[in-house]
Design a protein around this motif. Structure first.
Motif, PDB file in Angstrom:
ATOM      1  N   ASP A 194       0.814  -1.227   0.000  1.00  0.00           N
ATOM      2  CA  ASP A 194       0.000   0.000   0.000  1.00  0.00           C
ATOM      3  C   ASP A 194       0.848   1.278   0.000  1.00  0.00           C
ATOM      4  O   ASP A 194       0.349   2.365  -0.263  1.00  0.00           O
ATOM      5  CB  ASP A 194      -0.901   0.034   1.244  1.00  0.00           C
ATOM      6  CG  ASP A 194      -1.943  -1.063   1.192  1.00  0.00           C
ATOM      7  OD1 ASP A 194      -2.253  -1.512   0.076  1.00  0.00           O
ATOM      8  OD2 ASP A 194      -2.437  -1.464   2.260  1.00  0.00           O
ATOM      9  N   THR A 195       2.133   1.141   0.344  1.00  0.00           N
ATOM     10  CA  THR A 195       2.991   2.332   0.412  1.00  0.00           C
ATOM     11  C   THR A 195       3.355   2.812  -0.992  1.00  0.00           C
ATOM     12  O   THR A 195       3.754   2.027  -1.843  1.00  0.00           O
ATOM     13  CB  THR A 195       4.291   2.007   1.195  1.00  0.00           C
ATOM     14  OG1 THR A 195       3.922   1.592   2.510  1.00  0.00           O
ATOM     15  CG2 THR A 195       5.202   3.213   1.273  1.00  0.00           C
ATOM     16  N   THR A 196       3.194   4.109  -1.206  1.00  0.00           N
ATOM     17  CA  THR A 196       3.528   4.695  -2.508  1.00  0.00           C
ATOM     18  C   THR A 196       4.985   5.170  -2.490  1.00  0.00           C
ATOM     19  O   THR A 196       5.415   5.808  -1.525  1.00  0.00           O
ATOM     20  CB  THR A 196       2.598   5.897  -2.796  1.00  0.00           C
ATOM     21  OG1 THR A 196       1.249   5.426  -2.768  1.00  0.00           O
ATOM     22  CG2 THR A 196       2.903   6.500  -4.146  1.00  0.00           C
ATOM     23  N   VAL A 197       5.735   4.841  -3.542  1.00  0.00           N
ATOM     24  CA  VAL A 197       7.153   5.226  -3.620  1.00  0.00           C
ATOM     25  C   VAL A 197       7.345   6.222  -4.757  1.00  0.00           C
ATOM     26  O   VAL A 197       6.886   6.001  -5.882  1.00  0.00           O
ATOM     27  CB  VAL A 197       8.053   3.999  -3.845  1.00  0.00           C
ATOM     28  CG1 VAL A 197       9.527   4.422  -3.921  1.00  0.00           C
ATOM     29  CG2 VAL A 197       7.849   2.974  -2.728  1.00  0.00           C
ATOM     30  N   ILE A 198       8.004   7.333  -4.422  1.00  0.00           N
ATOM     31  CA  ILE A 198       8.343   8.344  -5.435  1.00  0.00           C
ATOM     32  C   ILE A 198       9.865   8.395  -5.537  1.00  0.00           C
ATOM     33  O   ILE A 198      10.564   8.481  -4.525  1.00  0.00           O
ATOM     34  CB  ILE A 198       7.790   9.730  -5.040  1.00  0.00           C
ATOM     35  CG1 ILE A 198       6.256   9.669  -4.940  1.00  0.00           C
ATOM     36  CG2 ILE A 198       8.224  10.794  -6.046  1.00  0.00           C
ATOM     37  CD1 ILE A 198       5.637  10.906  -4.331  1.00  0.00           C
ATOM     38  N   MET A 199      10.382   8.334  -6.757  1.00  0.00           N
ATOM     39  CA  MET A 199      11.830   8.302  -6.972  1.00  0.00           C
ATOM     40  C   MET A 199      12.357   9.712  -7.248  1.00  0.00           C
ATOM     41  O   MET A 199      11.698  10.494  -7.940  1.00  0.00           O
ATOM     42  CB  MET A 199      12.112   7.398  -8.180  1.00  0.00           C
ATOM     43  CG  MET A 199      13.489   6.825  -8.211  1.00  0.00           C
ATOM     44  SD  MET A 199      13.795   5.712  -6.841  1.00  0.00           S
ATOM     45  CE  MET A 199      12.966   4.246  -7.398  1.00  0.00           C
ATOM     46  N   MET A 200      13.558  10.020  -6.682  1.00  0.00           N
ATOM     47  CA  MET A 200      14.216  11.308  -6.957  1.00  0.00           C
ATOM     48  C   MET A 200      15.612  11.007  -7.498  1.00  0.00           C
ATOM     49  O   MET A 200      16.256  10.045  -7.063  1.00  0.00           O
ATOM     50  CB  MET A 200      14.402  12.127  -5.677  1.00  0.00           C
ATOM     51  CG  MET A 200      13.157  12.405  -4.878  1.00  0.00           C
ATOM     52  SD  MET A 200      13.524  13.437  -3.447  1.00  0.00           S
ATOM     53  CE  MET A 200      14.422  12.299  -2.394  1.00  0.00           C
ATOM     54  N   THR A 201      16.098  11.822  -8.413  1.00  0.00           N
ATOM     55  CA  THR A 201      17.472  11.634  -8.883  1.00  0.00           C
ATOM     56  C   THR A 201      18.012  12.898  -9.539  1.00  0.00           C
ATOM     57  O   THR A 201      17.253  13.689 -10.112  1.00  0.00           O
ATOM     58  CB  THR A 201      17.560  10.467  -9.890  1.00  0.00           C
ATOM     59  OG1 THR A 201      18.927  10.270 -10.257  1.00  0.00           O
ATOM     60  CG2 THR A 201      16.749  10.748 -11.145  1.00  0.00           C
ATOM     61  N   ALA A 202      19.342  13.043  -9.396  1.00  0.00           N
ATOM     62  CA  ALA A 202      20.023  14.149 -10.094  1.00  0.00           C
ATOM     63  C   ALA A 202      20.620  13.645 -11.400  1.00  0.00           C
ATOM     64  O   ALA A 202      21.233  14.407 -12.150  1.00  0.00           O
ATOM     65  CB  ALA A 202      21.124  14.722  -9.194  1.00  0.00           C
ATOM     66  N   PHE A 203      20.508  12.323 -11.631  1.00  0.00           N
ATOM     67  CA  PHE A 203      21.076  11.710 -12.846  1.00  0.00           C
ATOM     68  C   PHE A 203      19.948  11.064 -13.657  1.00  0.00           C
ATOM     69  O   PHE A 203      19.916   9.847 -13.852  1.00  0.00           O
ATOM     70  CB  PHE A 203      22.124  10.650 -12.475  1.00  0.00           C
ATOM     71  CG  PHE A 203      23.160  11.189 -11.523  1.00  0.00           C
ATOM     72  CD1 PHE A 203      24.247  11.907 -12.003  1.00  0.00           C
ATOM     73  CD2 PHE A 203      23.033  10.993 -10.157  1.00  0.00           C
ATOM     74  CE1 PHE A 203      25.192  12.410 -11.119  1.00  0.00           C
ATOM     75  CE2 PHE A 203      23.972  11.484  -9.274  1.00  0.00           C
ATOM     76  CZ  PHE A 203      25.060  12.208  -9.751  1.00  0.00           C
ATOM     77  N   ALA A 204      19.055  11.882 -14.111  1.00  0.00           N
ATOM     78  CA  ALA A 204      17.875  11.354 -14.795  1.00  0.00           C
ATOM     79  C   ALA A 204      18.214  10.786 -16.164  1.00  0.00           C
ATOM     80  O   ALA A 204      19.085  11.305 -16.869  1.00  0.00           O
ATOM     81  CB  ALA A 204      16.834  12.468 -14.956  1.00  0.00           C
ATOM     82  N   SER A 205      17.551   9.694 -16.480  1.00  0.00           N
ATOM     83  CA  SER A 205      17.672   9.117 -17.824  1.00  0.00           C
ATOM     84  C   SER A 205      16.334   8.455 -18.147  1.00  0.00           C
ATOM     85  O   SER A 205      15.586   8.058 -17.244  1.00  0.00           O
ATOM     86  CB  SER A 205      18.792   8.083 -17.892  1.00  0.00           C
ATOM     87  OG  SER A 205      18.436   6.954 -17.110  1.00  0.00           O
TER      88      SER A 205
END
Length: 452
Positions: free
Chosen positions: A74-85
Motif C-alpha cells: 500500500d505504500t507509494t514510492v516516489i523516486m528522486m534523482t540528479a542523474f535522470a535518464s
C-alpha cells in the motif's frame, strides 16, 4: 491522522530541506540517510509515501522501491534523482514507482506530487469501502415510529448522534438494531465516511479475526496477498458490530486494544495502522449475564457501552404497527411495481392484535407477502397468513362466549380507580404505585373514560 512520509537520501541537506517543506504542509515526516536504514525502518513502521533518492551507497533507490513494495504494497514510492535518464525512469515506473522527480526540483513540484498521491490513495481506500457498503446494501432510510418509547429513543439520539461516543444497542432479534445503526451514521458528522458492518456470530472465529483486522501476504495458508481489514476500512467512519456478545474472548482483547490505542495490527504484520472509528455494537442476548459468566470482558463492555439504547419489541409498542405497516406497503408496492393504496381496517386490526415474535422484520415479511399476492387496491384479511388470523380468532372467541377480556378490563379499571383515589388523584404517584409510566396511565384513563 496526518499522512506519514519517509524521506530517503544520503545528502543530509536534501533531507532537512524536504522535512522543513513537507512539515509545513502538515505531513508527518521522517528522514533516513541510507537504503539499509530505510528498509529497516519500513520493517518496523508503516508509511503512506516513501520519497527516495535513486543513487545511494550499497542499497540504492531501486532496491528500496522493491523492498517497500514487498513489505507494504500500500505504500507509494516516489523516486528522486540528479542523474535522470529515460531508461531509469522507465525502469522505476515498471517496478511500481508512482512518480519520478528530477533534482534540482521546485518546492511547488514536490508539494503538488505529494498532494496528488495522497488524493489517489484516499480515493482507492474510499472506493474499497464503498464497494463493501454496496455489498452490504447500506442506505440511509427514514425513521418510522409513533410510540412513546421509540420517540423517547429519538430524543436521546438527537443528543448522541453528533458526538463520537460509542453506542450499544440492545433488543430482540428483528427490532431494527441494524437500521438504527445506519440511521445514526447517516445523521452523524461521519456520514460522508464509510459505514462498515459485520455480524460477529455469523463468521467462524479465525475468519472473523482476519476480516476485522486484515492480514499480510503469507500470514496463514491461503493469504496470497495483503488484505485490508474492516476496522481500517472504517477509518473516520462507523463500524457496526452486530451480535457483539458472541465475539470470541481472545478477539475481544484485540478489539479492546484498538479502542484504547487507535492502532490496528493486521495478522502477520508487526506494524500498526492508525484508525479513528466510532463503534456501534448490538446484541439480542443478555450481555450482563455474559459478563457474570466470564464470556464477555467487562473492560470492553464499558468501552462499548458509553450510550446504551434499549429497543422494545414490537408487541410492547403496538402504536408503531400502523405506521410501520403503511411504510412497508409503500416500500414494497414500489419494489414490486404495484399500485396499492393501503390496508383495510379489519386487516390492520388483526396486525395490531398479533404478538409479532419476529418483531419489525416479521411485519415487513408479512406485508411484502400480502403486497405480492393481493389483487386489489387494499390489503385485506384474505391476504394475511392463517397463523396471524388464528391469533385474532383465538382472541375473539373468549370475548363472545365468556367475556374474559371484559372481565380483565373491568378489573384493571377498578384497580386504577382505587389507586387513583388512595393517592388523592396524584397521577405520578398513581402511576408509580401501579408500576407503569405516566404516559401509559394517561392512555388507560382515556381507554376507560376516567375523568381526571
Amino acid at each position: 491522522m496526518k499522512p506519514k512520509i519517509l524521506i530517503v537520501d544520503d545528502e543530509p541537506d536534501i533531507c532537512r530541506a524536504l522535512e522543513f517543506l513537507l512539515k509545513r504542509e502538515d505531513y508527518s515526516v521522517s528522514s533516513i540517510h541510507s537504503g539499509e536504514d530505510a528498509i529497516d525502518k519500513l520493517n518496523k513502521e508503516s508509511f503512506d509515501i516513501v520519497l527516495t533518492d535513486l543513487k545511494m551507497g550499497k542499497v540504492d533507490g531501486m532496491t528500496v522501491l522493491e523492498k517497500a513494495k514487498e513489505i507494504s504494497p500500500d505504500t507509494t514510492v516516489i523516486m528522486m534523482t540528479a542523474f535522470a535518464s529515460v531508461e531509469s525512469a522507465v525502469e522505476a515506473m515498471k517496478r511500481g514507482a508512482a512518480d519520478y522527480i528530477v533534482k534540482p526540483f521546485l518546492n511547488e513540484e514536490i508539494k503538488l506530487t505529494i498532494r496528488k498521491v495522497i488524493e489517489q490513495k484516499k480515493l482507492i481506500t474510499e472506493n474499497i469501502a464503498l464497494k463493501q457498503q454496496i455489498s452490504q446494501h447500506i442506505a440511509c432510510k427514514d425513521f418510522v415510529a409513533n410510540s412513546e418509547s421509540m420517540l423517547r429513543i429519538v430524543e436521546t439520539l438527537e443528543k448522541v448522534v453528533p458526538t463520537k461516543s460509542n453506542l450499544l444497542l440492545l433488543g430482540e432479534s428483528g427490532t431494527g438494531k441494524g437500521l438504527l445503526a445506519e440511521l445514526i451514521h447517516c445523521n452523524s458528522p461521519r456520514r460522508d465516511k464509510p459505514f462498515i458492518s459485520i455480524n460477529c456470530s455469523a463468521i467462524p472465529e479465525g475468519l472473523l479475526e482476519s476480516e476485522l483486522f486484515g492480514y499480510k501476504k503469507g500470514a496463514f495458508t491461503g493469504a496470497v496477498s495483503d488484505k485490508l481489514g474492516l476496522i481500517p476500512l472504517a477509518h473516520q467512519g462507523t463500524l457496526f458490530l452486530d451480535e457483539i456478545a458472541d465475539m470470541p474472548v481472545n478477539l475481544q482483547a484485540k478489539l479492546l486494544k484498538v479502542l484504547e490505542t487507535g492502532e490496528v495490527y493486521p495478522l502477520g504484520d508487526t506494524r500498526h495502522k492508525s484508525v479513528d472509528i466510532r463503534i456501534i455494537s448490538a446484541t439480542n442476548t443478555d450481555i450482563e449475564n455474559r459478563l457474570k459468566e466470564g464470556k464477555f470482558r467487562e473492560d470492553l463492555y464499558w468501552r462499548l457501552n458509553v450510550i446504551e439504547i434499549k429497543i422494545p419489541p414490537l408487541r410492547e409498542r403496538r402504536d408503531d404497527i400502523e405506521v410501520l405497516a403503511k411504510h412497508f406497503i409503500t416500500k414494497f408496492s414500489e419494489e414490486h411495481k404495484k399500485n396499492l393504496k393501503g390496508i383495510d381496517q379489519q386487516a390492520l386490526s388483526i396486525l395490531i392484535e398479533y404478538s409479532w415474535p419476529g418483531n419489525v422484520r416479521e411485519l415487513g415479511n408479512v406485508i411484502e407477502r400480502a403486497v405480492v399476492l393481493t389483487e386489489g387496491n387494499y390489503i385485506t384479511t384474505d391476504d394475511l397468513q392463517d397463523k396471524i388470523k388464528k391469533v385474532k380468532n383465538a382472541n375473539e372467541k373468549p370475548d363472545a362466549s365468556s367475556t374474559l377480556k371484559l372481565h380483565i378490563s373491568d378489573y384493571e379499571k377498578k384497580l386504577i380507580l382505587q389507586a387513583y383515589k388512595v393517592h388523592n388523584k396524584d397521577k405520578e404517584e398513581t402511576a408509580k404505585a401501579l408500576g407503569i409510566d405516566l404516559a401509559t396511565l394517561y392512555r388507560k384513563f382515556k381507554k376507560y373514560g376516567i375523568e381526571e
